[in-house]
Design an enzyme around this catalytic site. Sequence first.
Site, PDB file in Angstrom:
ATOM      1  CG  ASP A   8      -2.219  -1.370   0.926  1.00 41.66           C
ATOM      2  OD1 ASP A   8      -2.116  -1.866   0.120  1.00 41.66           O
ATOM      3  OD2 ASP A   8      -2.739  -0.838   1.781  1.00 41.66           O
ATOM      4  CG  ASP A 129     -13.798  -2.606  -0.806  1.00 43.02           C
ATOM      5  OD1 ASP A 129     -13.261  -3.433  -1.327  1.00 43.02           O
ATOM      6  OD2 ASP A 129     -12.958  -1.403  -1.916  1.00 43.02           O
TER       7      ASP A 129
END
Length: 239
Positions: A8, A129
């Site tokens: 990330d 998500d």
Amino acid sequence: MKIIPAIDLLDGQVVRLQKGDYAQKSVYNENPVEEAAKFKNAGFSHIHVVDLNGAKSGTFENLSIIKKIINELGLSVQTGGGVRSRSDIDQLLNAGLSGVICSSMAVKKPDEWIGAVSDHPEKMILGLDLKDGKMAYGGWLETSDQSISDFLQPMIDAGLQTVLSTDISRDGMLSGPNINMYEELQSDFPNLNWIASGGVSNTDDLKNLQNIDVYGVVVGKAYYEKKISLDQLAELHID
């Protein structure tokens, strides 16, 4: 089951967030290319990279770093964060990405997204998500009341092959993946390749996911927090 190591990126650094909260970040490496090289040296050929700056701004602020990882290391990279339009998808594919993950665009510009799925079914990955059972998007800041089935069916009809699904409540928490959620998703949509993301804390979690035969799993914080070693990841990975 494919194990997909995660990087990330935020402000050019390798970080992890808790529950998507930009105020709760841990920095693990200031050199993302160096971090990616560790995965390559361990035998991984494909990694998951998220541009956290892009997820908020809609601009691929870390694309130059991702291109370095691809071009200098020869790794295959799937990426998400900041994909807002078909032109964004084309830009990423032209930059050499092997997979483009979209969540917000699939909600806000479904026609453009479905067109991309139709043209590049093997490279388009839906980011599904889930937050308290609802679909979340826009950097996990917005939710939708639409049913998962109604949401997915037009994409499946267009040729969608792969879905990366995250239980936001478990992301970055090392609390274990939501096995029941993935079992249900696979049962409801057996023809899709499901990639699990969020909550993995140890090798037992990975074995539990293997037991329900998920297509793949993204592993991030458990590795960075040394709950799982790189050697252990490599042992469990099937390319």
